[in-house]
Design a protein around this motif. Structure first.
Motif, PDB file in Angstrom:
ATOM      1  N   LEU A 106     144.364   2.347  14.912  1.00 22.66           N
ATOM      2  CA  LEU A 106     145.448   2.668  15.886  1.00 22.66           C
ATOM      3  C   LEU A 106     146.539   3.314  15.005  1.00 22.66           C
ATOM      4  O   LEU A 106     147.208   4.346  15.441  1.00 22.66           O
ATOM      5  CB  LEU A 106     145.837   1.799  17.103  1.00 22.66           C
ATOM      6  N   ARG A 154     139.512   5.315  23.527  1.00 21.36           N
ATOM      7  CA  ARG A 154     140.604   6.266  23.171  1.00 21.36           C
ATOM      8  C   ARG A 154     140.752   7.415  24.135  1.00 21.36           C
ATOM      9  O   ARG A 154     141.346   8.444  23.641  1.00 21.36           O
ATOM     10  CB  ARG A 154     140.255   6.679  21.782  1.00 21.36           C
ATOM     11  N   GLU A 197     150.171  -2.290  21.755  1.00 16.27           N
ATOM     12  CA  GLU A 197     148.604  -2.551  22.092  1.00 16.27           C
ATOM     13  C   GLU A 197     148.425  -3.967  22.493  1.00 16.27           C
ATOM     14  O   GLU A 197     149.101  -4.831  22.245  1.00 16.27           O
ATOM     15  CB  GLU A 197     148.218  -2.534  20.510  1.00 16.27           C
ATOM     16  N   TYR A 220     144.054  14.717  17.264  1.00 18.85           N
ATOM     17  CA  TYR A 220     143.194  13.653  17.856  1.00 18.85           C
ATOM     18  C   TYR A 220     142.044  13.414  17.898  1.00 18.85           C
ATOM     19  O   TYR A 220     141.489  12.471  17.799  1.00 18.85           O
ATOM     20  CB  TYR A 220     143.906  13.755  19.346  1.00 18.85           C
ATOM     21  N   LEU A 277     145.695   6.606  13.757  1.00 19.30           N
ATOM     22  CA  LEU A 277     145.920   7.608  14.772  1.00 19.30           C
ATOM     23  C   LEU A 277     147.069   8.175  15.092  1.00 19.30           C
ATOM     24  O   LEU A 277     147.381   9.292  15.190  1.00 19.30           O
ATOM     25  CB  LEU A 277     144.921   7.219  16.155  1.00 19.30           C
ATOM     26  N   VAL A 309     146.701   5.268  25.635  1.00 18.80           N
ATOM     27  CA  VAL A 309     145.336   5.552  25.601  1.00 18.80           C
ATOM     28  C   VAL A 309     144.325   4.114  25.755  1.00 18.80           C
ATOM     29  O   VAL A 309     145.167   3.142  25.332  1.00 18.80           O
ATOM     30  CB  VAL A 309     144.912   6.056  24.199  1.00 18.80           C
ATOM     31  N   ALA A 366     140.466   9.967  16.394  1.00 20.68           N
ATOM     32  CA  ALA A 366     140.343   9.202  17.585  1.00 20.68           C
ATOM     33  C   ALA A 366     139.552   7.764  17.280  1.00 20.68           C
ATOM     34  O   ALA A 366     139.923   7.005  18.071  1.00 20.68           O
ATOM     35  CB  ALA A 366     139.658   9.951  18.902  1.00 20.68           C
TER      36      ALA A 366
END
Length: 342
Positions: free
Chosen positions: A219, A294, A233, A211, A222, A289, A215
């Motif tokens: 996305l 983030r 999202e 992470y 990640l 998140v 970060a």
């Protein structure tokens, strides 16, 4: 494994991810451990220890938000440890975590100066009930719980039914003011082989490192770094309690391309639906998140107009190994009967 001071941030972020929106903030325990002179901390895998070694688990119970107002002392579990050892009649040299999500993943490290820290956990994620601890789920005999009652008091319960331990300890914690410490004893390191999640601390550390390293990445990258999947999202447009259960919230997210996502949470995030179709549910670990900063968010931080991203991370295999285990952490175990994955 030797846990260095520099590993604490990554470990805490890993446990925050595994909290699935619950388990409490890790900040207080990060500060307690950072101020300790114990470095490095040796973490022992289950296989390295004599299976006959007595073990115990420690956790904070109740509203973890209250710990910001009622800070625990430097040795918060001492009285409870003494009570458990008096009850079972011998010292207990080893400690593991009871709840490997949120702040309680770090709790056994506070005993590193006096106990062997075993890399094993009894949930692998945050859960609301003590009866959801793996040792109770598998009905390991002889378990005993000690907890705070307030004003220096200690309650101790040895229950044959897991729900009795949950109810008695929860009542005592309410008497103590809504938050307190708990210690579970009466088991051995050998019991952890079958009835707990081994290597969970190492897994949390690996997740936290991934992470921190990713970060700032897009996305989807990640999500890949976490070994998970990007589910949603968008912008939060509604937060509404359930008419059937005021402790359940439905968070509506206006997603990309007009998709409508709904995140259902109680004390943890339990399910995600996209355009009315279930795409993930507990025991899968669902993480929300802030899409800009983030920051890993707790369910209480899901507010209107916040831009968020929702990920899924695979649940520990232990929960899916047997139907009776899985049944304890499905949404239906929380009273949400229509959200269990097929």
């Amino acid at each position: 494994m030797m846990l260095q001071r520099d590993d604490l941030t990554a470990l805490a972020r890993g446990y925050s991810l595994l909290g699935s929106g619950g388990g409490g903030s890790t900040t207080m325990l990060e500060l307690m451990l950072a101020g300790s002179d114990r470095e490095p901390i040796e973490i022992s895998p289950i296989s390295s220890l004599d299976p006959r070694t007595p073990c115990l688990g420690v956790a904070f119970v109740g509203s973890t938000m209250l710990l910001g107002e009622r800070l625990p002392g430097a040795d918060p579990f001492a009285r409870l440890l003494a009570a458990v050892e008096r009850w079972i009649g011998h010292p207990v040299p080893a400690v593991c975590s009871l709840e490997g999500g949120g702040m309680n993943g770090l709790a056994p490290l506070t005993l590193a100066g006096s106990h062997i820290v075993v890399d094993a956990d009894c949930t692998g994620r945050a859960v609301p009930g003590l009866d959801q601890m793996s040792l109770f789920v598998d009905r390991v005999p002889g378990l005993v719980f000690a907890c705070d009652t307030g004003a220096g008091g200690v309650a101790l319960v040895e229950a044959h039914r897991a729900i009795d331990a949950e109810r008695v300890v929860r009542s005592a914690i309410i008497q103590a003011g809504g938050v307190g410490c708990a210690v579970l004893g009466g088991f051995t390191v050998g019991d952890l082989h079958e009835h707990a999640i081994g290597g969970h601390l190492a897994h949390a550390l690996e997740l936290g490192r991934a992470y921190l390293a990713s970060a700032g990445a897009p996305l989807p990258l990640l999500a890949d770094a976490l070994g998970g999947e990007l589910l949603a999202e968008g912008r939060i447009v509604s937060v509404a309690p359930s008419p059937q259960d005021p402790h359940v919230n439905a968070v509506e997210i206006s997603g990309l391309g007009g998709a409508v996502h709904r995140v259902v949470s109680r004390s943890e995030t339990l399910a995600v639906l996209t355009d009315g179709l279930l795409v993930a549910s507990a025991p899968t670990i669902i993480v929300v998140v802030d899409a800009v900063s983030r920051e890993i968010l707790e369910v209480t931080e899901l507010r209107l107009a916040r831009n968020v991203a929702v990920f899924s991370i695979p649940a520990p295999a232990w929960w899916n190994a047997r139907p009776e285990r899985r049944a304890k952490v499905l949404p239906s175990a929380y009273g949400l009967d229509d959200l269990d994955a097929a």
